[in-house]
Each structure stands twice: as structure tokens, then as C-alpha cells.
Scaffold this active site. Structure first.
Site, PDB file in Angstrom:
ATOM      1  N   GLN A 491     -15.010  44.513   2.797  1.00 31.89           N
ATOM      2  CA  GLN A 491     -15.755  43.745   3.787  1.00 31.89           C
ATOM      3  C   GLN A 491     -15.075  42.439   4.188  1.00 31.89           C
ATOM      4  O   GLN A 491     -15.123  42.040   5.350  1.00 31.89           O
ATOM      5  CB  GLN A 491     -17.158  43.473   3.251  1.00 31.89           C
ATOM      6  CG  GLN A 491     -18.177  43.185   4.307  1.00 31.89           C
ATOM      7  CD  GLN A 491     -19.583  43.292   3.730  1.00 31.89           C
ATOM      8  OE1 GLN A 491     -20.091  42.345   3.143  1.00 31.89           O
ATOM      9  NE2 GLN A 491     -20.196  44.452   3.894  1.00 31.89           N
ATOM     10  N   HIS A 540     -15.295  33.941   3.673  1.00 28.16           N
ATOM     11  CA  HIS A 540     -15.292  34.650   4.944  1.00 28.16           C
ATOM     12  C   HIS A 540     -14.155  34.201   5.849  1.00 28.16           C
ATOM     13  O   HIS A 540     -14.008  34.711   6.957  1.00 28.16           O
ATOM     14  CB  HIS A 540     -16.642  34.476   5.645  1.00 28.16           C
ATOM     15  CG  HIS A 540     -17.784  34.946   4.804  1.00 28.16           C
ATOM     16  ND1 HIS A 540     -18.642  34.094   4.159  1.00 28.16           N
ATOM     17  CD2 HIS A 540     -18.185  36.196   4.471  1.00 28.16           C
ATOM     18  CE1 HIS A 540     -19.529  34.786   3.468  1.00 28.16           C
ATOM     19  NE2 HIS A 540     -19.273  36.074   3.645  1.00 28.16           N
TER      20      HIS A 540
END
Length: 751
Positions: A491, A540
């Protein structure tokens, strides 16, 4: 510490004191055939029961395998003394694992612990025609004729025996074993060919210390997680518990306490030094897995002789009484007692068999001393990454007819749309391809890139996994090994790091340690890099690629533009199909939905979706512009940064050309050098960190190739990426590029 001589003397003395029932039980088998693969027993002996599931014929096979393994350990240490033995981690004391091999079929895939000598010998006897001793001792000598790794490492492996070579990395093979087990039923469901029989049991063995490793815990958990959902998971975890992790004792009863009452995991236990008990428990465990297609845990208590390896001084951490107690549990002696008590062999026949096998093993060892080693680096590295561009190009041209989805060939698309359409194309073209990861199924991915694919292709081919990157990659490795074509999603790049050894230690090494006989084609899609706005922080927005760049053979694809994203993804999948290539496909999150380049509404970052057969050869760059003053070399988000900076530099009279590397491994050195020489000045725009970043490799490649012009680089800072606007303070910027370019041009002409 017990020595080879101690073991030999103790065995002989104890056998000499055995009382034999053979004197009154009739003639015993004498044909021996200890190393030939023959059964070594007459027909009457073969049907003579010894108690439980073990008959005389099987017991003799087990004993011969144990003898071969024990003598091979002794020969390995002798070879080391002769200067041609490079591996002394032995199997002495663990010979009970031969019982596990004999409870399985020779077509059941096995991923083995490094103390699995007797298992390997027993498996070779089952299959016939393979000399396990020669295999093992050629491995000890690093002989190029060793049949699996060809002298590259001492591993247990053989294609004809369904033994998959594993490194010594602690428990790193367990996730792959789970993936192999999962693939057996999944391949049948998809109607694609599988490397293993439909009722196969996957055997995976490891030590008691390894059960504490996160990789083992995660793999066993993922197997239970699958079984809990009713998914077939025919894997047998075999824990060979000798009570020690090198010098550290395993707490008493810890393994049973941890795995003896685990929901969804059947638990079987036996004394691995007792051949009857070990074989009976192994048969029961195998039958459970084969019939129910559910995981099981076989816990065998063992002893360890000769220390952890040749250099290990057990006297520093073990009491003499502990060593003496282990000697009394010698599994070879236990099998000899069984055979003599049943009248299958006399004491004299046991010793004759022992000496006959020992003589043959040492004869093989002497021959192994003269085996030819690997002689050059090219030969050594050859299996790592075979590159056959013609075959890859042919595989890339494989398309579904009609197309799987109405694909807008020639229509402008974003990077995200290009990847989505390409995944659909590929799923339609390769029926063995599966796409999986966290959130990729029903939701369609965090950024929507797999949206609609599960609905179109079904839950068998596009599905969600549990939240464990090691399990995701292990599933992919087992799937590729078994005949499927996996495209796994991680991810975020930051999430890869806790599972990176599945790429380094497992995926990238398989062809190296098997000379290409085994392979695990794999594409790992990884969302990464920085420059996300309104979201992120370190996990992220991660720009750390150092852990990937030094993995031999790993292809690192880094597309920036939509058309390249489509064509390069096709290349990676095709390379997996044609060459067994393992690819990391790095997707720049900040560019997923980007449409504009210079001004709002210009749609200059959109690109025409390429025809389904179009691909980009591995290691080829792409150049924008033909300026003669400066070459900007970049990748990822750096391409947009460089193109914008180049336009502003043009207003200052500086004509640039921009090179998008596209492939970070292998680097496109030929294209890079050509474009560098065209201007004599190179500025590398690197969004990764200054230390360990991609630009280090680019600069080194230019210097190694003899480039004599000016080289400079601008990079992101050696820092994690903070949250919010502060991120821009550590990431390379357009202003950095313009400033460095102006400084380079002001320095004067270059050669």
C-alpha cells in the site's frame, strides 16, 4: 560438546550391548544396498510389523537415510580439515526428520530447515535414482556440479524431489510455504496449471528458536487466517525442537504452550528421537492436512549434536550432563534398538550397515574434494536475472481478444487510469494472473487503481489480503513458484521495509540457488515517493529506495507519465512470465491523478493510452527535448519538476534536455551516457535522499563509463519527510534545479 568421534564411539558401544531378537526370529535381511536407493529388506521383512504404523521395510529405509545423514555430517567436517569444506551446520541429532519424509509423498513440495539431511536422504530413497549423499557433499565443497545451486550455496533442493531450496535466513521461508499451499487450490479454481498435485501437502520445517521470529508468527497466523475463512491451506509446519537457538535455551514447553491450542491449527507432537512415535505422528499429521486441506503443526522434540556448527564451542554454555543426556537419546541408536528388538537386524548387521554407509559416504567425500568450483563472476551471477528481451517482447504482445474491458486506446488518461486499464488488459490476457493486497478488492485500493477489477474478474483473481506485508509477499512468492502470475500491492513504500527480506532473501535468491530450475515471477506494485499535499507525513511520503537498489537481479520500474506506466507494467508482467523476473513497480502517488504540468488546465500531464501490445524494454530511458547546454537526469516526481525547471531555464537562454531514467535497476546506462555526452554537463535531479539515493548510482555509472564532463546532483535532504508544508523543506524543488543549473552554466564550457 560431543565430537564426531564421541558420537561414533557411543553408537558402537551401545549397539554392541543390544540384545537381538533376530537370533530367534528367523533370517534377517542382508542385502543392504545402503546407498543405492533400494529398499534394503526382503519381502518377508517388508511386511513384518514393528508396532504402530512403522513396518520393517520402512524402518530400514528410515535407518539408511539416518546413517547417510550422520556420516555426511562427519564427512563435511573432515572435508573442512582438508581445506575444501565450507559448511558445517549439520543434522546430527535431527535424523528423526526422515520419518516426516517417509510419511509424505515425493511429489509433496518441501521447504526445509537447514538440519534436514535425513529428510533429504529419505526423500531421495522414496523417489529413486538420486544420490542424496553426492548432492549434499558437492554442496559442502561448493562444487559447480552440485545439482541445485551449482556451488553457490549449500542448500537442500532438487527439482525431481520437489524440494525447494531455502537459505539459512531464519524462518523467512514460511510465508512462501503458505503461498505454495494456497496456490494449489487456487490454480485448480482458475483452471490453470499448477506445479504440484491437487492433493499435495506442503511441508515446511524450522527450528524451535525460529517460532519466535515475526516472520514465522506472521506466516502461521496467515495460514490460520485463511483456514478460518474456509480457504484450503494444506501446509504442514514441522518444528524440530532441540531446545536451543545456537546457545540460547528455548523455555521449557514454550513451543507447545504457544502452538498446542491454536484455533484452526491442528497440533501433533512426538519424540523425534523415537522412530516409531515420530513416524506415527507424522503420518497422522500428513493425513489430517491431506484430507482436510487445513494447516497442522507437527512438534518433534530433537537433540542437537556437534554444536550449532563447526566453530561453536558448546562447553561455553552447556553442562556435560546435558550433553550426556542427549547422547542417550541418539535417534540412530533408537532406530537400531527398534530393528534389533524386532529381529530385523542383528547387532553385527547394524554395525556392518553403519560401516558400509560410512565407507561409501567418505568415498564420495574424497571425490567431492576434487570437484570443480565456480570459476568466474559471470558464471556465478548468470542465474540471477536472465534477460531475454525478445521473449519479453513476445509475451508483452499477448493480448485478450476481445479486450477485457473497453480500453480507450489513444484517449488521454492519468497515471492512475493508465494503471487500472493495464491491469484489466493483463488480467484478460493472462488467466493465471492474480492481483491482491490490502484493500485492492472490494474497495479498489486506497487510491482507486484497482476499482472495478474484482467485479469484472472475480474474487478468485482480485482479492484482499490480511494486513501483513510479509504475508502478502510470501503469498506472491508461493503463487509464482506454483505456476500463477502474481501482481501484489504494497500500500505504501514505507510499509515495504518490514517485509523487504521477502524480496532480498527469498524472491531474488531463488533462481540463484536453483540455477533457474525454480523461479517466482512477481510484480510488486508499490505506491510511494513524496510530494503529496494535504496528506502524508513519513509513512505516506517515503523516498527511501536504498533497500531495493542493492538487491541483485531485482528490476525497479519507476514510471512518471501515464503512457510509460501502462507500457512498463506490461513489460514487468511479461518479464515475469518469460524470465521469472521479480519487479518492484514504483508508482508516484503525487502523480496518480495529475492532469496539468505548467499551468492549470493545460492537461499536459495526460497521455494517450498506448495500444495493448506496446511495452518499454527494461533498461531504456526516455528523453524530452534536444537542448545542447545541459542534461537533466531524473525519475518519478523529478520528471515534472525538471520539465518545469527546463522551461524557465529556457527563458534564461539555457537549453536543456531532460532524461527520464524510467528504470532504476538496471539503470539505462547506454541512453544515459549518450544524452550526457550530447551536452557535456549533467545535473541529476533526485527526489530520494542524498545518502543512499538513486543519484549515487547515476553518478557512479557515468564515471565508470568514462564520462569526463561536469556532473552535479540536487537531492532531497537526509531526513524523514515531515507532515504538511514542512515536507517541502526537505524535498528537492524546482528552485534547487534552477539554481544548480545556472551555477553549472556559469562555470564555463565543458569537454
Amino acid at each position: 560438546m560431543s565430537s564426531v568421534e564421541d558420537l561414533d564411539r557411543h553408537f558402537r558401544e551401545e549397539v554392541a550391548g543390544l540384545r537381538s531378537a533376530a537370533r530367534t526370529a528367523g533370517p534377517a535381511p542382508t542385502d543392504g544396498a545402503a546407498g543405492s536407493g533400494a529398499r534394503g529388506a526382503s519381502t518377508s521383512a517388508a511386511i513384518r510389523p514393528l508396532g504402530g504404523a512403522l513396518d520393517a521395510r520402512t524402518a530400514l529405509d528410515l535407518f539408511d537415510a539416518q546413517l547417510e545423514s550422520r556420516h555426511t555430517d562427519a564427512a563435511a567436517r573432515w572435508m573442512q580439515q582438508q581445506g575444501r569444506g565450507y559448511y558445517t551446520i549439520g543434522s546430527s541429532g535431527h535424523e528423526g526428520n526422515a520419518a516426516v519424509a517417509l510419511a509424505l509423498r515425493p511429489t509433496d513440495p518441501a521447504l526445509l530447515h537447514y538440519r534436514s539431511g535425513a529428510f533429504y536422504c529419505a526423500r531421495a530413497r522414496q523417489a529413486g535414482g538420486i544420490d542424496a549423499v553426492t548432492d549434499m557433499l558437492l554442496g559442502v565443497a561448493a562444487g559447480a556440479d552440485e545439482p541445485i545451486a551449482g556451488g553457490r550455496h549449500k542448500v537442500y533442493g532438487h527439482r525431481e524431489l520437489a524440494v525447494i531450496p531455502q537459505t539459512s535466513t531464519i524462518s523467512s521461508h514460511l510465508p512462501r510455504a503458505v503461498g505454495v499451499a494456497w496456490s494449489i487450490a487456487r490454480a485448480k479454481r482458475l483452471g490453470t496449471e499448477c506445479a504440484w498435485p491437487g492433493d499435495a501437502v506442503v511441508c515446511c520445517s524450522f527450528g524451535d528458536a525460529s517460532v519466535n521470529h515475526s516472520t514465522a508468527a506472521g506466516a502461521i497466523n496467515s495460514a490460520c487466517h485463511a483456514a478460518y475463512q474456509g480457504l484450503p491451506m494444506p501446509v504442514l509446519f514441522v518444528c524440530e525442537d532441540n531446545g536451543l537457538g545456537i546457545s540460547v535455551p528455548t523455555p521449557h514447553d514454550w513451543v507447545r504452550h504457544t502452538y498446542g491450542n491454536r484455533p484452526g491449527l491442528a497440533y501433533f507432537a512426538a519424540d523425534g528421537c523415537d522412530p516409531s512415535a515420530a513416524f506415527a505422528s507424522a503420518c497422522e499429521a500428513v493425513a489430517h492436512v491431506r484430507k482436510r486441506r487445513q494447516p497442522a503443526f507437527l512438534h518433534l522434540s530433537m537433540v542437537r549434536f556437534l554444536g550449532h556448527a563447526g566453530s561453536d564451542a558448546e562447553a561455553a554454555y552447556r553442562m556435560p550432563t546435558e550433553v550426556a543426556a542427549d547422547l542417550r537419546r541418539d535417534p540412530l541408536l533408537a532406530t537400531a534398538r527398534l530393528l534389533t528388538a524386532a529381529g530385523v537386524l542383528t547387532q553385527q548387521q547394524v554395525l556392518e550397515r553403519y560401516d558400509e554407509v560410512g565407507g561409501r559416504v567418505f568415498a564420495v567425500a574424497k571425490e567431492a574434494l576434487d570437484s570443480e568450483p565456480l570459476t568466474n563472476a559471470t558464471e556465478i551471477a548468470a542465474p540471477i536475472a536472465p534477460r531475454r528481451p525478445d521473449l519479453v517482447a513476445a509475451a508483452a504482445r499477448r493480448t485478450s481478444e476481445p479486450p477485457a474491458l473497453p480500453v480507450p486506446v489513444g484517449e488521454p488518461v492519468t497515471v492512475a487510469q493508465a494503471i487500472t486499464h493495464t491491469l484489466a488488459d493483463l488480467l484478460g490476457s493472462y488467466p493465471e494472473m492474480v492481483v491482491f493486497g490490502e484493500d485492492v478488492g472490494r474497495k479498489g485500493g486506497v487510491y482507486g487503481l484497482t476499482r472495478g477489477l474484482q467485479r469484472r474478474f472475480g474474487t478468485a483473481r482480485v482479492f484482499d489480503t490480511l494486513l501483513d506485508e510479509q504475508a502478502i509477499l510470501g503469498l506472491a512468492l508461493g503463487a509464482g513458484l506454483s505456476g500463477l502470475l502474481p501482481v501484489a500491492e504494497i500500500q505504501y513504500l514505507a510499509y515495504l521495509h518490514n517485509a523487504e527480506d521477502q524480496l532480498r532473501g527469498e524472491a531474488a535468491t531463488l533462481q540463484f540457488f536453483s540455477q533457474g530450475q525454480y523461479r517466482n515471477p512477481l510484480v510488486v506494485r508499490i505506491a510511494g515517493y513524496g510530494y503529496q499535499r494535504g496528506f502524508g507525513g513519513h509513512f505516506h511520503n517515503d523516498n527511501a529506495l536504498g533497500v531495493l537498489r542493492d538487491i541483485p537481479g531485482l528490476v525497479i520500474a519507476s514510471p512518471s507519465r501515464p503512457d510509460d506506466a501502462a507500457a512498463m507494467l506490461r513489460t514487468c508482467v511479461a518479464a515475469g512470465k518469460a524470465d521469472g523476473t521479480v519487479s518492484a513497480f514504483l508508482e508516484p502517488i503525487a502523480l496518480y491523478h495529475t492532469r496539468d504540468l505548467h499551468t492549470e488546465g493545460d492537461n499536459a500531464w495526460l497521455a494517450a493510452y498506448p495500444p495493448p501490445a506496446e511495452h518499454v524494454p527494461i533498461g531504456r530511458a526516455r528523453t524530452y527535448g534536444s537542448g545542447a547546454d545541459l542534461t537533466l537526469v531524473t525519475f518519478g516526481n523529478g520528471l515534472a519538476i525538471s520539465l518545469r525547471a527546463a522551461r524557465r531555464l529556457e527563458l534564461q537562454g539555457i537549453e536543456c534536455r531532460v532524461v527520464d531514467l524510467r528504470w532504476l535497476a538496471p539503470l539505462p546506462v547506454e541512453d544515459l551516457l549518450r544524452e550526457a555526452r550530447a551536452t557535456g554537463r549533467v545535473l541529476v535531479v533526485d527526489e530520494t535522499r542524498r545518502t543512499g539515493g538513486v543519484s549515487e548510482g547515476v553518478v557512479t555509472a557515468l564515471v565508470d563509463a568514462g564520462f569526463t564532463g561536469a556532473i552535479r546532483r540536487v537531492t532531497s535532504a537526509d531526513s524523514f519527510i515531515p507532515l504538511g508544508e514542512a515536507a517541502q523543506l526537505v524535498l528537492v524543488s524546482e528552485a534547487d534545479v534552477e539554481r544548480a543549473a545556472s551555477e553549472m552554466l556559469s562555470a564555463g564550457p565543458q569537454a
